[in-house]
Design a protein around this motif. Structure first.
Motif, PDB file in Angstrom:
ATOM      1  N   GLY A 152       9.402  25.147 -56.364  1.00 13.26           N
ATOM      2  CA  GLY A 152       9.587  24.999 -57.387  1.00 13.26           C
ATOM      3  C   GLY A 152       9.113  23.608 -58.144  1.00 13.26           C
ATOM      4  N   ILE A 153       8.585  22.791 -57.200  1.00 16.79           N
ATOM      5  CA  ILE A 153       8.590  21.455 -57.619  1.00 16.79           C
ATOM      6  C   ILE A 153       7.383  20.803 -56.278  1.00 16.79           C
ATOM      7  N   VAL A 154       6.167  20.052 -56.718  1.00 13.43           N
ATOM      8  CA  VAL A 154       5.208  20.091 -55.715  1.00 13.43           C
ATOM      9  C   VAL A 154       5.434  18.401 -56.033  1.00 13.43           C
ATOM     10  N   GLY A 155       5.145  16.935 -55.622  1.00  7.55           N
ATOM     11  CA  GLY A 155       3.972  15.869 -55.797  1.00  7.55           C
ATOM     12  C   GLY A 155       5.441  14.550 -55.621  1.00  7.55           C
ATOM     13  N   GLY A 156       5.185  13.861 -56.400  1.00  6.81           N
ATOM     14  CA  GLY A 156       5.661  12.497 -56.571  1.00  6.81           C
ATOM     15  C   GLY A 156       5.449  11.533 -56.661  1.00  6.81           C
ATOM     16  N   MET A 157       5.872  10.388 -56.958  1.00  5.32           N
ATOM     17  CA  MET A 157       4.975   9.229 -57.003  1.00  5.32           C
ATOM     18  C   MET A 157       3.540   9.053 -57.247  1.00  5.32           C
ATOM     19  N   PRO A 158       3.563   9.716 -58.827  1.00  5.83           N
ATOM     20  CA  PRO A 158       1.621  10.320 -58.940  1.00  5.83           C
ATOM     21  C   PRO A 158       1.491   8.879 -59.095  1.00  5.83           C
ATOM     22  N   ASP A 159       2.493   7.919 -59.912  1.00  5.03           N
ATOM     23  CA  ASP A 159       1.260   6.478 -59.883  1.00  5.03           C
ATOM     24  C   ASP A 159       0.661   6.357 -58.864  1.00  5.03           C
ATOM     25  N   LEU A 160       0.957   6.378 -58.085  1.00  3.37           N
ATOM     26  CA  LEU A 160      -0.037   5.709 -56.391  1.00  3.37           C
ATOM     27  C   LEU A 160      -1.030   7.014 -56.312  1.00  3.37           C
ATOM     28  N   ILE A 161      -1.688   7.943 -56.981  1.00  2.00           N
ATOM     29  CA  ILE A 161      -3.246   9.233 -56.527  1.00  2.00           C
ATOM     30  C   ILE A 161      -3.433   9.172 -58.162  1.00  2.00           C
ATOM     31  N   ARG A 162      -5.098   9.175 -57.886  1.00  2.00           N
ATOM     32  CA  ARG A 162      -5.681  10.162 -58.388  1.00  2.00           C
ATOM     33  C   ARG A 162      -5.140  11.950 -59.639  1.00  2.00           C
ATOM     34  N   ARG A 163      -5.174  10.968 -60.935  1.00  2.00           N
ATOM     35  CA  ARG A 163      -4.827  12.053 -62.143  1.00  2.00           C
ATOM     36  C   ARG A 163      -5.177  13.602 -61.806  1.00  2.00           C
ATOM     37  N   GLU A 164      -6.582  13.440 -61.353  1.00  2.00           N
ATOM     38  CA  GLU A 164      -7.021  15.135 -61.462  1.00  2.00           C
ATOM     39  C   GLU A 164      -6.914  15.904 -59.947  1.00  2.00           C
ATOM     40  N   GLN A 165      -6.167  14.838 -59.248  1.00  2.00           N
ATOM     41  CA  GLN A 165      -5.365  15.287 -58.121  1.00  2.00           C
ATOM     42  C   GLN A 165      -3.923  16.234 -58.736  1.00  2.00           C
ATOM     43  N   ILE A 166      -3.430  15.458 -59.508  1.00  2.00           N
ATOM     44  CA  ILE A 166      -1.714  15.738 -60.110  1.00  2.00           C
ATOM     45  C   ILE A 166      -2.297  17.164 -60.241  1.00  2.00           C
ATOM     46  N   GLY A 167      -3.420  17.552 -61.225  1.00  2.00           N
ATOM     47  CA  GLY A 167      -3.458  18.727 -61.601  1.00  2.00           C
ATOM     48  C   GLY A 167      -4.059  19.994 -60.316  1.00  2.00           C
ATOM     49  N   GLU A 168      -4.483  19.314 -59.706  1.00  2.00           N
ATOM     50  CA  GLU A 168      -5.419  19.606 -58.508  1.00  2.00           C
ATOM     51  C   GLU A 168      -4.129  20.770 -57.541  1.00  2.00           C
ATOM     52  N   LEU A 169      -3.061  19.457 -57.285  1.00  2.00           N
ATOM     53  CA  LEU A 169      -2.527  20.389 -56.676  1.00  2.00           C
ATOM     54  C   LEU A 169      -0.991  21.041 -57.280  1.00  2.00           C
ATOM     55  N   SER A 170      -0.800  20.255 -58.580  1.00  2.00           N
ATOM     56  CA  SER A 170       0.764  21.853 -59.413  1.00  2.00           C
ATOM     57  C   SER A 170      -0.416  23.069 -59.672  1.00  2.00           C
ATOM     58  N   THR A 171      -1.922  22.718 -59.781  1.00  2.00           N
ATOM     59  CA  THR A 171      -2.147  24.403 -59.654  1.00  2.00           C
ATOM     60  C   THR A 171      -2.322  25.407 -58.210  1.00  2.00           C
TER      61      THR A 171
END
Length: 445
Positions: free
Chosen positions: A212-231
């Motif tokens: 349903g949801i992935v991730g957490g604490m996104p301030d501590l990782i690279r922004r493009e990784q946010i997009g790649e992981l959610s994809t």
């Protein structure tokens, strides 16, 4: 009782037994050195230590001689079979202790956060309500059970009738098979693990049963990784913020759409808590200005074990002072993380928050990892220094400074850039970079 062990069913059994009997379970970090573990054990003076056999030498070095010890495995199972199965009436009151979880201790020895039954119950309620977690959910407890990320959500999941899928760390093959068999509302990601998880998803390509949801604490990782992981997970990325002391509060619930590479990370205040942003005199700051988060709410811990000085400082004025700096957006009323207060660099009378510089540098695809630390300076008092890892072999100091030019005030620009490999960044057990180790490295040069 204390637990010195890797993630296992037995670990969770001890947590549940403690909850049932009114005993406090003190979850120890087995990665600590003997002196550090000795400090953590002395804070709580356990009558009994459960441990994995591989840590017997560590426990023998750190625990008092009179402390009873039970090794997980044959000894543990034999003792279980020998005891009465008579039902034990619940013995704990709401404000009695359930857990002691330890802070990361990046500026000294860890502190033991005392968490009550009441706080644990409310953390479960907030987790379920804020993230819309179904009662039959499966939670993947792959991060250490001695930290909030797995301890809180494992108890919350079991409390509500769900299943906990336990692995000893990030075992990619086992987790991939689990994700193919079980639905999970939230698959958490720790800082420092994003690259490994992305590689795992690309190489194994698991057929996901449903995330349903992935991730957490996104301030501590690279922004493009946010997009790649959610994809890769086909799930929105959780824009959350919490701590050992507060649980999933104070900022959880905002979701970053699948595939999006966010420019800003704005958090919604968690329901059921109060927060304020204050200056060094504990006066509220205006919207748009950085201020320390102070917190009240039922998920809050009860204090640090055996540390009256820290408790008096952190709970002054009837609010818990988190030590985290945020700013409130005037237009939306949402909150943006700035940095940890203790990382503040005072340079020539100006305040510099390292995370501001890090986020600018991480927005450039040539930067794989970055950590900005302070260095003493005869003229300015302190100046920022950037440690940078880059897969682009020709990246220079001038390139790094150019990324900041026009985006940050000139006094915030790093005064030095050190290029190191990604695996050279020192990390704690939660994956966070240990800035104090990098600062010590500068001091010895």
């Amino acid at each position: 009782v204390a637990i010195v062990g890797r993630n296992s069913i037995a670990f969770v059994e001890v947590l549940l037994a403690a909850a049932r009997t009114g005993i406090i379970a003190c979850c120890q970090n087995w990665r600590l050195a003997a002196a550090e573990l000795m400090h953590c054990l002395r804070l709580v003076s356990p009558a009994l230590v459960f441990f994995d056999e591989e840590f017997e030498h560590l426990v023998n070095s750190a625990a008092d001689e009179q402390t009873t010890r039970i090794a997980f495995g044959k000894d543990y199972e034999q003792r279980l079979r020998a005891v009465s199965t008579t039902s034990i009436a619940p013995m704990a009151l709401p404000d009695d202790g359930l857990l002691v979880l330890y802070t990361s201790g990046t500026t000294g020895y860890p502190k033991g956060a005392f968490i009550s039954h009441r706080a644990s119950l409310y953390r479960a309620f907030v987790y379920a309500a804020e993230l819309a977690v179904p009662t039959d959910d499966t939670f993947f407890a792959w991060s250490p059970l001695f930290h909030i990320g797995s301890a809180d959500q494992s108890l919350a999941t079991l409390l509500r009738g769900g299943t906990v899928f336990i692995t000893d760390g990030f075992d990619a093959d086992v987790i991939a098979r689990g994700l193919a068999s079980y639905r999970t509302r939230w698959f958490s990601v720790l800082p420092g693990m994003a690259d490994k998880l992305i590689d795992c998803m690309h190489s194994l390509r698991p057929r996901l049963r449903g995330v349903g949801i992935v991730g957490g604490m996104p301030d501590l990782i690279r922004r493009e990784q946010i997009g790649e992981l959610s994809t890769l997970f086909n799930a929105p990325y959780l824009d959350s913020f919490g701590s050992t002391e507060t649980g999933i509060s104070p900022g959880t619930g905002s979701l970053i759409p699948v595939g999006a590479v966010p420019q800003t990370l704005l958090k919604r205040k968690t329901a059921g808590c109060e927060i304020r942003l204050v200056d060094e005199f504990d006066q509220d700051v205006p919207d748009g200005m950085p201020g320390e988060v102070i917190f009240r709410g039922p998920t809050l811990f009860s204090g640090y074990v055996g540390d009256d000085e820290a408790n008096a400082h952190c709970f002054r004025g009837g609010w818990y002072h988190m030590g985290d700096v945020f700013r409130r957006c005037p237009e939306s009323g949402l909150y943006e993380f700035v940095d940890r207060l203790k990382y503040l660099i005072k340079s020539g009378g100006e305040n510099i928050y390292p995370a501001e510089i890090e986020q600018v540098l991480l927005a450039d695809p040539r930067v794989d990892e970055v950590s900005v630390v302070r260095r003493p300076d005869a003229r300015w008092g302190e100046v920022p220094v950037a440690f940078v890892a880059s897969s682009a072999g020709d990246l220079t100091t001038e390139d790094v400074l150019a990324m900041c030019d026009g985006v940050l005030a000139s006094y915030k620009l790093p005064k030095d850039v050190r290029f190191i490999r990604t695996d050279e960044f020192p990390r704690g057990s939660t994956g966070k970079v240990q800035r104090n180790v990098l600062e010590q490295r500068l001091a010895t040069e």
